[in-house]
Design a protein around this motif. Structure first.
Motif, PDB file in Angstrom:
ATOM      1  N   ASP A  74     -14.558 -90.603  44.860  1.00 42.99           N
ATOM      2  CA  ASP A  74     -13.305 -91.078  45.441  1.00 42.99           C
ATOM      3  C   ASP A  74     -12.491 -89.868  45.912  1.00 42.99           C
ATOM      4  OD1 ASP A  74     -14.015 -93.769  44.918  1.00 42.99           O
ATOM      5  OD2 ASP A  74     -13.267 -93.566  42.866  1.00 42.99           O
ATOM      6  N   SER A  75     -11.280 -89.715  45.426  1.00 45.39           N
ATOM      7  CA  SER A  75     -10.454 -88.581  45.864  1.00 45.39           C
ATOM      8  C   SER A  75     -10.446 -87.448  44.834  1.00 45.39           C
ATOM      9  CB  SER A  75      -9.027 -89.051  46.131  1.00 45.39           C
ATOM     10  OG  SER A  75      -8.466 -89.562  44.942  1.00 45.39           O
ATOM     11  N   VAL A  76     -11.314 -87.544  43.831  1.00 46.39           N
ATOM     12  CA  VAL A  76     -11.382 -86.545  42.773  1.00 46.39           C
ATOM     13  C   VAL A  76     -12.648 -85.711  42.955  1.00 46.39           C
ATOM     14  CG1 VAL A  76     -11.496 -86.189  40.273  1.00 46.39           C
ATOM     15  CG2 VAL A  76     -10.159 -88.092  41.199  1.00 46.39           C
ATOM     16  N   TYR A  77     -12.523 -84.402  42.794  1.00 46.70           N
ATOM     17  CA  TYR A  77     -13.709 -83.557  42.886  1.00 46.70           C
ATOM     18  C   TYR A  77     -13.656 -82.477  41.819  1.00 46.70           C
ATOM     19  CZ  TYR A  77     -10.923 -79.848  45.045  1.00 46.70           C
ATOM     20  OH  TYR A  77     -10.002 -78.867  45.285  1.00 46.70           O
TER      21      TYR A  77
ATOM     22  N   VAL B 171     -24.287 -80.529  46.277  1.00 44.06           N
ATOM     23  CA  VAL B 171     -23.067 -81.301  46.520  1.00 44.06           C
ATOM     24  C   VAL B 171     -23.417 -82.784  46.382  1.00 44.06           C
ATOM     25  CG1 VAL B 171     -21.248 -81.874  48.146  1.00 44.06           C
ATOM     26  CG2 VAL B 171     -22.179 -79.546  48.115  1.00 44.06           C
ATOM     27  N   LYS B 172     -22.720 -83.466  45.467  1.00 41.16           N
ATOM     28  CA  LYS B 172     -22.981 -84.887  45.218  1.00 41.16           C
ATOM     29  C   LYS B 172     -21.699 -85.676  45.449  1.00 41.16           C
ATOM     30  CE  LYS B 172     -25.005 -88.029  41.845  1.00 41.16           C
ATOM     31  NZ  LYS B 172     -25.758 -88.104  40.585  1.00 41.16           N
ATOM     32  N   SER B 173     -21.764 -86.639  46.353  1.00 40.66           N
ATOM     33  CA  SER B 173     -20.616 -87.502  46.662  1.00 40.66           C
ATOM     34  C   SER B 173     -20.974 -88.944  46.351  1.00 40.66           C
ATOM     35  CB  SER B 173     -20.240 -87.398  48.145  1.00 40.66           C
ATOM     36  OG  SER B 173     -19.913 -86.078  48.478  1.00 40.66           O
ATOM     37  N   THR B 174     -20.316 -89.506  45.373  1.00 44.10           N
ATOM     38  CA  THR B 174     -20.547 -90.906  45.022  1.00 44.10           C
ATOM     39  C   THR B 174     -19.928 -91.802  46.088  1.00 44.10           C
ATOM     40  OG1 THR B 174     -20.517 -90.289  42.688  1.00 44.10           O
ATOM     41  CG2 THR B 174     -20.264 -92.629  43.215  1.00 44.10           C
ATOM     42  N   ILE B 175     -20.714 -92.793  46.523  1.00 43.60           N
ATOM     43  CA  ILE B 175     -20.215 -93.716  47.551  1.00 43.60           C
ATOM     44  C   ILE B 175     -20.202 -95.140  47.036  1.00 43.60           C
ATOM     45  CG2 ILE B 175     -20.816 -92.284  49.512  1.00 43.60           C
ATOM     46  CD1 ILE B 175     -23.339 -93.952  49.878  1.00 43.60           C
TER      47      ILE B 175
END
Length: 161
Positions: free
Chosen positions: A70-73, A157-161
């Motif tokens: 989401d908006s957290v990294y 780099v991992k981005s949860t969708i």
């Protein structure tokens, strides 16, 4: 005499030309080797084996992991911090309530450039969590370097969708 000089000059030019050619990279083999490294690192994580996981990473000050949800990294840079994070993850990962865990990867793109490569993939984790089906999906970008003939992960780099 001119004929011999011409032949000799041509032979020397041919030798220089052939010696300057780079050996062709077998892109199919390199692509499969990259997939193998990425899949093996995931399996080591599933097995909670931090020592095995570490084998697949470049161990330098540029080693980077970025997780986005989401908006957290969160970002970890440097092998000392990354190694600690791998140890902590393996030690404290909580698989209580998780059953029938399966990871599927769809490799979307892989580019190889000499001793550097990147891969983009979609990872789907399917499981049963306390009896209910659960799924999580992420887009992953992996940068790899070839060191001593082996591909190693440099940036993940991992981005949860």
């Amino acid at each position: 005499m001119k004929k011999i000089a011409c032949i000799l000059s041509s032979a020397i030019l041919l030798i220089f030309f052939l010696s300057s050619c780079k050996p062709k990279v077998n892109l199919e083999q390199e692509t499969e080797d990259i997939k193998t490294v990425i899949n093996a690192e995931t399996q080591a994580w599933i097995d909670k084996n931090p020592d095995k996981m570490k084998e697949y990473y470049i161990q330098d000050e540029y080693q980077t992991r970025l997780n986005v949800q989401d908006s957290v990294y969160s970002i970890t840079t440097g092998w000392d911090k990354r190694a600690t994070a791998i140890d902590t993850l393996a030690k404290y990962a909580d698989w209580v309530g998780v059953d029938q865990f399966k990871v599927e990867k769809e490799f979307l793109a892989i580019k190889v450039m000499d001793n550097t490569a990147w891969a983009i993939l979609k990872e789907t984790q399917n499981m049963t969590y306390y009896g209910s089906p659960a799924t999580t999906v992420a887009l992953i970008n992996v940068v790899l370097e070839k060191k001593e003939g082996e591909w190693k992960i440099s940036c993940f780099v991992k981005s949860t969708i």
